[in-house]
Design a protein around this motif. Sequence first.
Motif, PDB file in Angstrom:
ATOM      1  N   THR A 142       0.840  -1.189   0.000  1.00  0.00           N
ATOM      2  CA  THR A 142       0.000   0.000   0.000  1.00  0.00           C
ATOM      3  C   THR A 142       0.879   1.245   0.000  1.00  0.00           C
ATOM      4  OG1 THR A 142      -1.722  -1.143   1.242  1.00  0.00           O
ATOM      5  CG2 THR A 142      -1.789   1.270   1.251  1.00  0.00           C
ATOM      6  N   THR A 180       0.359  -3.347  -8.263  1.00  0.00           N
ATOM      7  CA  THR A 180      -0.240  -2.852  -7.018  1.00  0.00           C
ATOM      8  C   THR A 180      -1.513  -2.048  -7.242  1.00  0.00           C
ATOM      9  OG1 THR A 180       1.158  -0.869  -7.085  1.00  0.00           O
ATOM     10  CG2 THR A 180       1.993  -2.759  -5.832  1.00  0.00           C
ATOM     11  N   ASP A 181      -1.814  -1.686  -8.472  1.00  0.00           N
ATOM     12  CA  ASP A 181      -2.998  -0.863  -8.740  1.00  0.00           C
ATOM     13  C   ASP A 181      -4.290  -1.557  -8.348  1.00  0.00           C
ATOM     14  OD1 ASP A 181      -1.680   1.354  -9.583  1.00  0.00           O
ATOM     15  OD2 ASP A 181      -2.178   1.156 -11.706  1.00  0.00           O
ATOM     16  N   GLN A 182      -4.291  -2.912  -8.402  1.00  0.00           N
ATOM     17  CA  GLN A 182      -5.526  -3.635  -8.150  1.00  0.00           C
ATOM     18  C   GLN A 182      -5.865  -3.726  -6.672  1.00  0.00           C
ATOM     19  OE1 GLN A 182      -2.687  -4.986  -8.674  1.00  0.00           O
ATOM     20  NE2 GLN A 182      -2.430  -6.758  -7.325  1.00  0.00           N
ATOM     21  N   ASN A 198      -5.073   0.996  -2.733  1.00  0.00           N
ATOM     22  CA  ASN A 198      -4.397   1.899  -3.671  1.00  0.00           C
ATOM     23  C   ASN A 198      -5.347   2.478  -4.711  1.00  0.00           C
ATOM     24  OD1 ASN A 198      -1.862   1.622  -2.481  1.00  0.00           O
ATOM     25  ND2 ASN A 198      -1.328  -0.156  -3.747  1.00  0.00           N
ATOM     26  N   ALA A 199      -6.643   2.313  -4.514  1.00  0.00           N
ATOM     27  CA  ALA A 199      -7.604   2.736  -5.531  1.00  0.00           C
ATOM     28  C   ALA A 199      -7.501   4.218  -5.860  1.00  0.00           C
ATOM     29  CB  ALA A 199      -9.027   2.396  -5.062  1.00  0.00           C
ATOM     30  N   TRP A 211      -4.926   5.938  -6.194  1.00  0.00           N
ATOM     31  CA  TRP A 211      -3.700   6.306  -6.897  1.00  0.00           C
ATOM     32  C   TRP A 211      -3.455   5.447  -8.126  1.00  0.00           C
ATOM     33  CZ3 TRP A 211      -3.285   4.986  -1.491  1.00  0.00           C
ATOM     34  CH2 TRP A 211      -3.473   6.094  -0.650  1.00  0.00           C
ATOM     35  N   VAL A 212      -4.516   4.861  -8.659  1.00  0.00           N
ATOM     36  CA  VAL A 212      -4.374   4.003  -9.840  1.00  0.00           C
ATOM     37  C   VAL A 212      -3.755   4.802 -10.982  1.00  0.00           C
ATOM     38  CG1 VAL A 212      -5.630   2.744 -11.627  1.00  0.00           C
ATOM     39  CG2 VAL A 212      -6.257   2.449  -9.221  1.00  0.00           C
ATOM     40  N   GLY A 213      -2.722   4.223 -11.608  1.00  0.00           N
ATOM     41  CA  GLY A 213      -2.039   4.878 -12.709  1.00  0.00           C
ATOM     42  C   GLY A 213      -0.994   5.883 -12.282  1.00  0.00           C
ATOM     43  N   ARG A 214      -0.839   6.091 -10.968  1.00  0.00           N
ATOM     44  CA  ARG A 214       0.114   7.093 -10.480  1.00  0.00           C
ATOM     45  C   ARG A 214       1.171   6.494  -9.544  1.00  0.00           C
ATOM     46  NH1 ARG A 214      -4.646   9.797 -11.377  1.00  0.00           N
ATOM     47  NH2 ARG A 214      -4.466  11.867 -12.319  1.00  0.00           N
TER      48      ARG A 214
END
Length: 945
Positions: free
Chosen positions: A336, A418-420, A424-425, A427-430
Amino acid sequence: MKNTLRAFLYLFLIGLTAQLHAQSTPPTIPGQLVLKLRPGQSPAVLETALHTLAAGALNQKFPHAAAPSAERPGSVDLRGIFQFRTTAALSKARAVLLATGAVEYVEPLYIRQPQYQPNDPFADSTLTSLTVSQYYLKQIKAYRAWDITRGDSSIVIGITDGGFRLTHVELAPQIKHNYADPINGLDDDRDGYIDNFTGWDVANNDNDPGYDVAIVHGTLVAGVSSARVDNGQGIAGLGNKCRFLPLNIYPNTPTGTFAGVEAVVYAADHGCQVINMSWGGPGGYSQFEQDAMTYAAVNRDAVLIGAAGNTNADLDFYPASYQHVVSVSGVDNTDTKVGSATFSHRVDLTAPGVSILTCYGYHLANGGGPADNDYTAVGGTSFAAPLVAGAAALVRRQFPTYTSDQVAARLRQTTSPTDQLPANAAWVGRLGTGRLDVLAALTRANLTEARVVSSTFAPARAAYAPGETINLTASVQNLLAPVTGLTVTLTSLSPYLAVTAGSFAVGSLATLGRADNATAPFRLTVAASGIPLNAKATLRYRLTAAGGFQLDQYVDVILNPDYVVLDANDLRLTLTSRGNLGYDNIFGTVGAGLSYRGSGNLLSEGGLMLATTPTRVSDRLRSTRGQMRQSFFSLRQATRQQPGPRADQEARIAFQDSIPAAGAAARSVGVAVRQRAYAWATPGRRDFVVLEYSLKNLTADTLKPLYAGIFTDWDLPTPDGAAHNAAAYDSARTLAYSYALGQLPATPAPGTYAGLRLLRGGAPAVYSIDGAAPAGSPVRLADGFSPAEKFRTLSSGTARAQRTAGLPNGSDVMQVLGTRLARLAPGDSATVAFAVLAAPTLAQLQASSDAAAQLYATVLPTRASAQLAGFSAYPNPTTGLLRVEVPADFGLREIQVRNTLGQLVRRQVASGTTATISLTGLAPGLYLLKMQGTDSVSSRPVEVR
């Protein structure tokens, strides 16, 4: 003394860490600038310009840098970069040096901070047990990775940092020594550094990069990547057998300066295959810093690893966000995102950044000296980055033929996603491609990564206005296994920027192959309206290929800037929403400046000034110590209309200063400004822009008098490239102008004349300033520009106009052209107007000045303000006699009549409230009637038939 300075610096830097994300510009090294010469230019061509700036000698920053190579596309040349000392403002230095045509850029030297952040209140305590778990080694699969390779002592990680405990039991055996230059007082290896046997103190220019009781950051970072393995003590560095080179970047002597960028170049030049940078700051993009990163990565083939910062914000963080740098953010033991870690589209991957056990070397041992075998747990992206640096070193050992870009690609393409994770929802893509997996980086086969390596916008602008159309060329390189069916799709993530042509079918690319869409670029269209001010629009490149490869990259575009550029004629002028001309800041980075017929920028600084007393002054111009006053704030965005109702281009701007509080010492004037500007493309009107300011008194008191004027710091090019300028005043035209001097004293040089003409207002005020004025002068800008000095320039009338300034040999000259309005009652408005002019000769400047005056009087009539009530001239048109009427308090003294060239054709002394003047004998046509009062002038057009 050395330890005291370092202790102060460290406490200062750590105290700033939590505030870094709020800063738009990092601190700079005072009085020090850096420039880059254009190819083929010699430092000798800058001698005169440097003398003008009272600058010290040029010092080549990287005299031993390698030349760019055709075998390494994109490599840069650092040999043309020089550092120098000057007291001149950055805007002035930029203008003077860029005007020579020999300089590519002039920039400040930024100070970048260490990214240390304790993970809890007890992080500073010495660990009492060596059984504390290095949990993260299992998390990133380091133990299994070491079964593949444990690295090699020939692989060196450059640790650019501060505070190395080089005698620590975990670090001493891991240092890469330079046996070609033993400590004997000689430069045995002739690399320009004497006795650089154990790294180098780049900040203080000596051969001791070692320990200091106050700063331990370098020890902490080096322990993560490079602590000794299999020594029966403490911890294991991820790099295992790989060595490290200690390079101190923080000053601990009175002459030292921050040297992070210089340390990167040193590391690259001294064989470091991986370079770690656990320091930085948000904002402050620097082409100098980018050049250094490109040199290290491309010219020298080093893998650059940067900490993404502890800001908990979505922002660019340098140096991590530069091209060719792997940006590393932080996660905890559950993958996380760490609460403090930076997140952005520029982050490449993450690594553990909480409770990282590492070397300390700080607390006192029994003998009283610092311990060589103590440890502590720390947190922050400073310690996530060296984990990735250690992994990069292992990859370099396992894949010795890989380029630095290929190593970075393998690290990105083998992470654990880790996006899934629900945590971390947000910060998806970041958070990049995922969390570091060292085993996968060393073993996974058939990896694919193609990337967009450069984006070229046409037209090239810092920001794009509503309605503009943009072409975008993308250059793509395949870094790993050959790809087929490669496609690049461009998508706008902003509602204000539309992609009208967004597909690039690349096809097949071999390993390290390149392609671009220059023949059919992407096409973009900016929305015509509704765009927020200075909006950042993000574009997404999505690269896909056969076999399921997909990679997203991002590029940002600034839309709807808070300034407009009038470029309908030969004079190209930037107008900001807060009263400045040319640029919105004193650094000369926001705006397009002022140019004439394709020249470089001619105006290093300009803007409106208002004043009533020496302490009540409003402006956004230079003040003291390189600072800028911030009196004016924007009421709405600057807009441009093309065509406008009365000109080919028109600008509308509104701003004001603060209203003085009742009973408080007033420092502002309390005026709202409505500004209009006009430019024409027709012949005879191509050399000027008309500026009109409507000034409204917002206070409860009558402003008597109110002074309004424009400050200009012209920098007109001269044959020798120096600021040999002179200033003059044409009283018949209320025209203040500057020009360049030639080789002979007091002799104008061929080139550009530039200036201002007062078109409307009260009594004129002109003040010419010599930049080389000695101490004790009434106005001396070498030590700043105080409110009292600004008031003096506005209130001295024409007593200090000086027919010339800067003669006989030329100087850096400035001028203020303004006007005195006798009174402005509460709620009332008055209008003042100027023409900004440029021309190749004085005669043409004067002719254009006259044309601007006629145009303003005839084409741009405005509603009569309260100040002009009671003025009249009739009959108009007339065949001879003209009767003039003025208010009783005007104090009529003289009537003048001028033709369209500004030449005086009638003059008559007058008094009282009425007068008659004969225009008999004048040729039919338009004339300008000027009525001179005690404190003001009123003008109006008159037609003779």
